[in-house]
Design an enzyme around this catalytic site. Structure first.
Site, PDB file in Angstrom:
ATOM      1  N   LYS A  81     -18.295  33.463   5.684  1.00  0.00           N
ATOM      2  CA  LYS A  81     -17.155  34.171   5.075  1.00  0.00           C
ATOM      3  C   LYS A  81     -17.190  35.636   5.504  1.00  0.00           C
ATOM      4  O   LYS A  81     -18.250  36.267   5.510  1.00  0.00           O
ATOM      5  CB  LYS A  81     -17.263  34.050   3.550  1.00  0.00           C
ATOM      6  CG  LYS A  81     -16.052  34.574   2.779  1.00  0.00           C
ATOM      7  CD  LYS A  81     -16.262  34.322   1.279  1.00  0.00           C
ATOM      8  CE  LYS A  81     -15.106  34.787   0.431  1.00  0.00           C
ATOM      9  NZ  LYS A  81     -15.366  34.590  -1.011  1.00  0.00           N
ATOM     10  N   SER A 156     -11.252  32.824  -3.408  1.00  0.00           N
ATOM     11  CA  SER A 156     -11.024  33.611  -2.212  1.00  0.00           C
ATOM     12  C   SER A 156     -11.551  32.973  -0.934  1.00  0.00           C
ATOM     13  O   SER A 156     -11.084  33.293   0.155  1.00  0.00           O
ATOM     14  CB  SER A 156     -11.655  34.995  -2.357  1.00  0.00           C
ATOM     15  OG  SER A 156     -13.067  34.893  -2.469  1.00  0.00           O
ATOM     16  N   SER A 180     -14.724  31.600  -6.470  1.00  0.00           N
ATOM     17  CA  SER A 180     -14.277  31.653  -5.073  1.00  0.00           C
ATOM     18  C   SER A 180     -14.985  30.692  -4.129  1.00  0.00           C
ATOM     19  O   SER A 180     -14.563  30.541  -2.987  1.00  0.00           O
ATOM     20  CB  SER A 180     -14.424  33.073  -4.523  1.00  0.00           C
ATOM     21  OG  SER A 180     -13.461  33.907  -5.109  1.00  0.00           O
TER      22      SER A 180
END
Lengths: 505, 98
Positions: A81, A156, A180
């Protein structure tokens, strides 16, 4: 053979590497090819680090050829990420304010990934600074859900979840501040784990809310998450909140769980995290999984956590407050964007305001202003102070619930994946996606989401398991047992039912 | 607790050092009004007898041994800076003319 390897679990890919049926360079190449083929449709990656990944793969192949003892996952590629800093590879947090920034150091978890010999395929998309539940707040475009390209991949960490669901990577790293990792896993039919707070180092994560943030695995199977948590986890002297003790092995627990015997285990269904507001198809899938747990020998009891009704409110005070403080470092002085005011004197203060006005997106502005407000004179006690008290109440609810149950369960999210754009103009509706995942972050406890089936709309449903702090092994035990029972019924992993993506040639 | 006014949003944005256009202030005033109203319910249960929790798990402060550790090379750090000169960050004047 190389056309199929991307469909295998990370553990199965690792087994092929160990028996030299495939090299890491070939395996990495296969994933890079898959990325080129499906990225035009999915957009899970902000940056693909092809030369670096192939060099790392070649290095691990050489070590294996030399007879070196390697980590079990050595040579299996991974996506990271883009809120985790990677030396020499651009890291943006999906924000314009960090466009083109190349970090001068690696996060501890990146050092560990490299140390274990996992080639890094690239950096995945997210909501800007991990603020959002749909990845629509990225400054670099939406990521699409591989199950339905018109729907959100969650957020997210939508990029990490979509990359794994679309077979672009067998493993990915996510971060979970309020859900997330787990919420994207839920809506993409993948597995995601938020470890106990402090079980995985935060050094080198671009912080949103320091008392809530936790990095963890994003994978397609429970065992793969366990293997990855063992790579990422463990004490780090560079993170003062890192747990200075070894936790029970996730991998051993996952392997035990896969045998399917949960006799004597008490499973608590959290009354407040089901029922009203939860889609009928989500509830049906959840109930069917409870039956499977009972069939495996578990005792299912109902528990009540009355303070959870206030958890969302407390979270939306604590998280923005901490974020407003953490994001103060983006001042246009030392890294990233600098914008000078269009008129008037060019002072540091005015440059900072102009830079942040131009560099931050709407949701980041909303949260930083909200956090600054909650912390400002006259409001601190009523807002931030009250939220911290709710945090105590949520922890007490968990303590009481874990007195009568070994693990707690709920649907991970109230609904399946919604359409892109559907909730973008309604921040409160967007925030409600995380209602079932937030309590774990407030209490620092671990949580796992695994796919429990499809809802009546044909989209994946997530099943959430929560355990007491430092008992992450219980997530893997119960998760692996449920996964085995579910796949026994389906005859294949859930992702086998996902539509084939149109591929670019 | 009252909802948040437009002037207050403008003032807080200034405190947060975020330059906002007038239309952004309008939008934010509406958004934050709804959000603040919804989260204000936390005070219903936050009574005097409940202690505050700032950290999820009980932890002690940690010190490392007082031994110098290598720092990042200056040129690596400055490579990501908007401006630099003589091995230092180049920044605008800190105070105004007055």
């Amino acid at each position: 053979m190389t056309s199929d390897v991307t469909r295998l679990s990370a553990a199965a890919q690792a087994a092929l590497l160990r028996t030299s049926e495939i090299s890491s360079v070939e395996l990495t190449r296969a994933h890079l090819d898959r990325i080129s083929a499906v990225e035009p449709a999915v957009n899970a990656f902000l940056h693909v680090s092809e030369p670096e990944a192939l060099a790392q793969a070649a290095a691990v192949d050489a070590r294996r050829a030399a007879g070196e003892e390697l980590h079990e996952l050595a040579g299996v590629p991974i996506a990271v990420k883009d809120i985790v800093v990677t030396k020499g590879i651009p890291t943006t947090a999906a924000s314009k304010i960090l466009e083109g920034w190349v970090p001068p150091y690696d996060a501890t978890i990146v050092e560990r990934i490299k140390g274990a010999g996992l080639p890094i395929l690239g950096k995945t998309n997210l909501d800007e600074f991990a603020m959002g539940s749909s990845t629509e707040h990225s400054a670099y475009g939406d990521t699409r859900n591989p199950w339905d390209l018109d729907r959100i991949p969650g957020g997210s960490g939508g990029g990490s979840a979509a990359a794994v669901a679309a077979f672009e990577a067998p493993l990915a790293v996510g971060t979970d501040t309020g859900g997330s990792i787990r919420q994207p896993a839920s809506v993409t039919g993948t597995v995601g784990v938020k470890p106990t707070y402090g079980a995985v180092s935060r050094y080198g994560l671009i912080a949103m809310a320091s008392s809530l943030d936790q990095a963890g695995p994003v994978t397609r199977t429970v065992l793969d998450s366990a293997l990855l948590q063992e790579v990422l986890g463990g004490y780090d002297p560079r993170d003062s909140t890192s747990i200075p003790e070894a936790l029970p092995s996730p991998v051993a627990a996952a392997r035990r769980g896969a045998l399917g015997d949960l006799s004597g285990l008490r499973v608590g269904v959290v009354k407040e995290l089901s029922g009203e507001g939860y889609q009928a198809g989500v509830r049906a899938s959840f109930e069917a999984s409870l039956d499977l747990l009972r069939a495996a020998g578990a005792e299912v009891v109902e528990v009540s956590c009355p303070s959870f009704g206030y958890a969302l409110g407390a979270y939306y005070l604590i998280m923005p407050s901490e974020a407003s403080s953490n994001l103060a470092k983006f001042d246009g002085m030392r890294f990233g964007l600098r914008v000078e005011p269009s008129e008037g004197p060019v002072t540091a203060e005015r440059v900072m305001s102009a830079t942040r006005g131009a560099g931050f997106g709407d949701e980041v502005k909303r949260r930083v202003v909200l956090g600054t407000y909650a912390l400002s004179a006259g409001y601190y006690d009523a807002y931030y102070g009250s939220a911290q008290k709710v945090r105590t109440l949520v922890q007490r609810d968990f303590d009481a619930a874990f007195g009568v149950a070994d693990v707690l369960v709920s649907p991970t999210t109230p609904t399946t994946a919604f359409k892109l754009g559907e909730k973008l103009d309604d921040p409160l509706a967007m925030y409600l996606n995380d209602v079932a995942t937030i309590p774990a972050n407030l209490a620092g406890i671990p949580g796992l989401s695994l796919p429990s089936g499809l809802s009546d709309d044909g989209l994946p449903v997530g099943f959430q398991i929560l355990a007491p702090a430092k008992a992450d092994d219980r997530l893997y035990l119960v998760g692996a047992a449920l996964e085995a029972a579910l796949e026994n019924g389906w005859g294949a992993p859930l992702l086998a039912q996902a539509p084939e993506l149109e591929v670019a040639r | 607790m009252s909802t948040i006014s437009r002037d207050e949003v403008a003032r807080v944005a200034e405190l947060a050092r975020i330059e906002l256009r007038p239309d952004e202030i309008d939008k934010l005033t509406g958004d934050l009004g709804v959000i603040v109203e919804s989260i204000a319910q936390v005070s219903e249960v936050a009574t005097d007898d409940v202690p505050a929790t700032s950290h999820p798990l009980p932890i002690d402060n940690v010190f490392r041994a007082d031994v110098p550790q290598p720092a990042l090379p200056v040129e690596d750090v400055l490579a990501g800076a908007p401006a630099s000169e003589d091995g230092k960050f180049l920044v605008p004047q800190i105070l105004g003319e007055e």
